[in-house]
Design a protein around this motif. Sequence first.
Motif, PDB file in Angstrom:
ATOM      1  N   MET A  75       0.839  -1.191   0.000  1.00 21.16           N
ATOM      2  CA  MET A  75       0.000   0.000   0.000  1.00 21.16           C
ATOM      3  C   MET A  75       0.881   1.250   0.000  1.00 21.16           C
ATOM      4  SD  MET A  75      -2.880   1.217   2.754  1.00 21.16           S
ATOM      5  CE  MET A  75      -1.691   1.886   3.911  1.00 21.16           C
ATOM      6  N   ILE A  76       0.534   2.197  -0.845  1.00 22.91           N
ATOM      7  CA  ILE A  76       1.284   3.442  -0.910  1.00 22.91           C
ATOM      8  C   ILE A  76       0.347   4.605  -0.610  1.00 22.91           C
ATOM      9  CG2 ILE A  76       2.868   2.509  -2.645  1.00 22.91           C
ATOM     10  CD1 ILE A  76       1.403   4.312  -4.711  1.00 22.91           C
ATOM     11  N   VAL A  77       0.935   5.717  -0.252  1.00 18.64           N
ATOM     12  CA  VAL A  77       0.182   6.968  -0.087  1.00 18.64           C
ATOM     13  C   VAL A  77       0.572   7.876  -1.240  1.00 18.64           C
ATOM     14  CG1 VAL A  77      -0.261   8.956   1.376  1.00 18.64           C
ATOM     15  CG2 VAL A  77       0.140   6.716   2.411  1.00 18.64           C
ATOM     16  N   SER A  78      -0.401   8.184  -2.076  1.00 17.44           N
ATOM     17  CA  SER A  78      -0.156   9.036  -3.236  1.00 17.44           C
ATOM     18  C   SER A  78      -1.103  10.223  -3.173  1.00 17.44           C
ATOM     19  CB  SER A  78      -0.367   8.248  -4.541  1.00 17.44           C
ATOM     20  OG  SER A  78      -0.089   9.048  -5.663  1.00 17.44           O
ATOM     21  N   GLY A  79      -0.539  11.409  -2.971  1.00 17.08           N
ATOM     22  CA  GLY A  79      -1.366  12.598  -2.863  1.00 17.08           C
ATOM     23  C   GLY A  79      -2.340  12.544  -1.699  1.00 17.08           C
ATOM     24  N   GLY A  80      -1.926  11.852  -0.606  1.00 16.95           N
ATOM     25  CA  GLY A  80      -2.781  11.751   0.567  1.00 16.95           C
ATOM     26  C   GLY A  80      -3.775  10.618   0.527  1.00 16.95           C
ATOM     27  N   GLU A  81      -3.807   9.842  -0.558  1.00 19.29           N
ATOM     28  CA  GLU A  81      -4.747   8.733  -0.702  1.00 19.29           C
ATOM     29  C   GLU A  81      -4.022   7.408  -0.505  1.00 19.29           C
ATOM     30  OE1 GLU A  81      -7.996   8.593  -1.483  1.00 19.29           O
ATOM     31  OE2 GLU A  81      -8.445  10.696  -1.888  1.00 19.29           O
ATOM     32  N   ASN A  82      -4.648   6.474   0.235  1.00 12.06           N
ATOM     33  CA  ASN A  82      -4.120   5.113   0.342  1.00 12.06           C
ATOM     34  C   ASN A  82      -4.473   4.347  -0.928  1.00 12.06           C
ATOM     35  OD1 ASN A  82      -3.198   5.685   2.898  1.00 12.06           O
ATOM     36  ND2 ASN A  82      -4.946   4.768   3.930  1.00 12.06           N
ATOM     37  N   VAL A  83      -3.477   3.807  -1.578  1.00  9.41           N
ATOM     38  CA  VAL A  83      -3.679   3.148  -2.866  1.00  9.41           C
ATOM     39  C   VAL A  83      -3.007   1.771  -2.843  1.00  9.41           C
ATOM     40  CG1 VAL A  83      -3.277   3.276  -5.355  1.00  9.41           C
ATOM     41  CG2 VAL A  83      -3.732   5.370  -4.058  1.00  9.41           C
ATOM     42  N   PHE A  84      -3.745   0.745  -3.300  1.00 11.26           N
ATOM     43  CA  PHE A  84      -3.188  -0.589  -3.464  1.00 11.26           C
ATOM     44  C   PHE A  84      -2.925  -0.852  -4.942  1.00 11.26           C
ATOM     45  CE2 PHE A  84      -5.408  -1.117   0.572  1.00 11.26           C
ATOM     46  CZ  PHE A  84      -4.443  -1.788   1.318  1.00 11.26           C
ATOM     47  N   PRO A  85      -1.696  -1.167  -5.324  1.00 16.49           N
ATOM     48  CA  PRO A  85      -1.424  -1.493  -6.728  1.00 16.49           C
ATOM     49  C   PRO A  85      -2.301  -2.627  -7.247  1.00 16.49           C
ATOM     50  CG  PRO A  85       0.637  -1.187  -5.535  1.00 16.49           C
ATOM     51  CD  PRO A  85      -0.459  -1.173  -4.508  1.00 16.49           C
ATOM     52  N   GLU A  86      -2.666  -3.579  -6.365  1.00 16.32           N
ATOM     53  CA  GLU A  86      -3.474  -4.723  -6.802  1.00 16.32           C
ATOM     54  C   GLU A  86      -4.826  -4.295  -7.354  1.00 16.32           C
ATOM     55  OE1 GLU A  86      -1.924  -4.489  -3.902  1.00 16.32           O
ATOM     56  OE2 GLU A  86      -1.161  -6.435  -3.202  1.00 16.32           O
ATOM     57  N   GLU A  87      -5.387  -3.206  -6.812  1.00 19.29           N
ATOM     58  CA  GLU A  87      -6.688  -2.741  -7.293  1.00 19.29           C
ATOM     59  C   GLU A  87      -6.607  -2.320  -8.754  1.00 19.29           C
ATOM     60  OE1 GLU A  87     -10.171   0.527  -6.119  1.00 19.29           O
ATOM     61  OE2 GLU A  87      -8.261   0.501  -5.033  1.00 19.29           O
ATOM     62  N   LEU A  88      -5.536  -1.626  -9.111  1.00 14.86           N
ATOM     63  CA  LEU A  88      -5.345  -1.223 -10.495  1.00 14.86           C
ATOM     64  C   LEU A  88      -5.044  -2.437 -11.366  1.00 14.86           C
ATOM     65  CD1 LEU A  88      -5.007   0.820 -12.761  1.00 14.86           C
ATOM     66  CD2 LEU A  88      -2.716   1.346 -11.873  1.00 14.86           C
ATOM     67  N   GLU A  89      -4.259  -3.369 -10.845  1.00 17.33           N
ATOM     68  CA  GLU A  89      -3.958  -4.584 -11.616  1.00 17.33           C
ATOM     69  C   GLU A  89      -5.233  -5.340 -11.967  1.00 17.33           C
ATOM     70  OE1 GLU A  89      -1.179  -7.177  -9.782  1.00 17.33           O
ATOM     71  OE2 GLU A  89       0.508  -5.779  -9.942  1.00 17.33           O
ATOM     72  N   MET A  90      -6.134  -5.504 -10.990  1.00 21.64           N
ATOM     73  CA  MET A  90      -7.366  -6.233 -11.239  1.00 21.64           C
ATOM     74  C   MET A  90      -8.202  -5.558 -12.331  1.00 21.64           C
ATOM     75  SD  MET A  90      -7.225  -8.882  -9.263  1.00 21.64           S
ATOM     76  CE  MET A  90      -5.442  -8.822  -9.511  1.00 21.64           C
ATOM     77  N   ALA A  91      -8.245  -4.234 -12.310  1.00 22.00           N
ATOM     78  CA  ALA A  91      -9.002  -3.510 -13.329  1.00 22.00           C
ATOM     79  C   ALA A  91      -8.373  -3.692 -14.708  1.00 22.00           C
ATOM     80  CB  ALA A  91      -9.071  -2.029 -12.969  1.00 22.00           C
ATOM     81  N   LEU A  92      -7.053  -3.642 -14.778  1.00 21.76           N
ATOM     82  CA  LEU A  92      -6.373  -3.810 -16.064  1.00 21.76           C
ATOM     83  C   LEU A  92      -6.558  -5.218 -16.606  1.00 21.76           C
ATOM     84  CD1 LEU A  92      -3.084  -1.868 -15.259  1.00 21.76           C
ATOM     85  CD2 LEU A  92      -4.807  -1.207 -16.949  1.00 21.76           C
ATOM     86  N   LEU A  93      -6.484  -6.220 -15.742  1.00 27.22           N
ATOM     87  CA  LEU A  93      -6.626  -7.604 -16.187  1.00 27.22           C
ATOM     88  C   LEU A  93      -8.040  -7.906 -16.672  1.00 27.22           C
ATOM     89  CD1 LEU A  93      -4.499  -9.383 -13.455  1.00 27.22           C
ATOM     90  CD2 LEU A  93      -3.977  -9.278 -15.899  1.00 27.22           C
ATOM     91  N   ALA A  94      -8.997  -7.080 -16.265  1.00 28.76           N
ATOM     92  CA  ALA A  94     -10.373  -7.267 -16.725  1.00 28.76           C
ATOM     93  C   ALA A  94     -10.579  -6.753 -18.148  1.00 28.76           C
ATOM     94  CB  ALA A  94     -11.341  -6.561 -15.773  1.00 28.76           C
ATOM     95  N   HIS A  95      -9.624  -5.993 -18.677  1.00 26.94           N
ATOM     96  CA  HIS A  95      -9.734  -5.497 -20.047  1.00 26.94           C
ATOM     97  C   HIS A  95      -9.535  -6.661 -21.016  1.00 26.94           C
ATOM     98  CE1 HIS A  95      -9.028  -3.292 -23.732  1.00 26.94           C
ATOM     99  NE2 HIS A  95      -9.282  -2.141 -23.118  1.00 26.94           N
TER     100      HIS A  95
END
Length: 364
Positions: free
Chosen positions: A259-279
């Motif tokens: 988990m990273i903090v980007s611009g004050g937001e907690n972000v999980f790389p896995e969430e973006l990965e799941m969205a990309l893999l759904a394409h």
Amino acid sequence: MMTGESAALPTRPARSPALVVLTSGTSGLPKGAPRSQAPSLMVPAGLLSKIPLRGGERVLLSAPVFHGWGLIVATLTLTMGSTLVLHRRFDAGRVLTDLQRQRCSTLVAVPTMLRRLVALGDAISAADLSALRIVASGGARLDGALVAQVTAALGPVLHNLYGSTEASYISIATPEDLAEAPDCAGIPPRGTVVRIADANGTSAAVGVEGRILVHTPGQIDAYTDGTRKSDPDGFLDTGDRGHLDAAGRLYVAGRSDAMIVSGGENVFPEELEMALLAHPEVADAAVTPVPDAEFGHRLRAYLVRADSPAGRDALDEQAVRRYLAAELPRSRMPREIVFVDRLSRGSTGKLTRHTLDVLQEEHK
């Protein structure tokens, strides 16, 4: 040779035999997770209560036997008098062929393998898979889009196991669970307790994300190097974050250390990965954080185009960004999108730290 041996029973060893299973090593060197001979039948009973393996059948085991997921299935299959069908290397076409030829009732795999299998498309529709009643996935996170693809291709036979080398299995989603909540990791079986801990270590409310702590019949107390894994209260920190819903189903958000903090937001790389893999035109994807002077960290996505006309010709950075804008909030957007020919994965389908380090070095 056998005629010259004594019929006397061997001397009982001074200590109980132990099994050491190595962790996958995705975040560094593998560690040894030792287990003494288990006096309890809760481990096999819990798994069989969710994944109804039977004796006298044929199980095609594609998951590696030298990791926990494949090992427990191999042991149970042989103990129940069933036949294991094994391949030295995974090949989706050969798996489909043997599922038919061997009349396998069960396929045990990791998500990457299932993704390659459903990519066979019409070949699956033409195959006789009437004997197949269980498809069990484990070893890595299973995304909702892949759940839908597998179910459409093979029917309501998919089971999703969430676990770790240190804890054994933690929860198992049945086809019924996945029909209601495709992104869930299921409900812990009897004998396993899952607790979601907040920042203060107290139990979080339903729906509130926190650290996933577990107490399972098959967990270890310490690694072979003496490093303790379980806390004094008996709970083991999985290193993952997630939440429970009102039905008791577990949802895994991602690794705590990812988990990273980007611009004050907690972000999980896995969430973006799941969205990309759904394409539909993305064959594989990996997302990693990189340092950013303004935001602290930013996300970089590595994509492998699908081997199709649409994937090769139409999938570019702008197309990916338009797709993501409709799927995720702006804080989850990657700052960089890099197309690569392939992403090397380990035997469990996970990207290794070495692979990510090489990608980072090549695309500074």
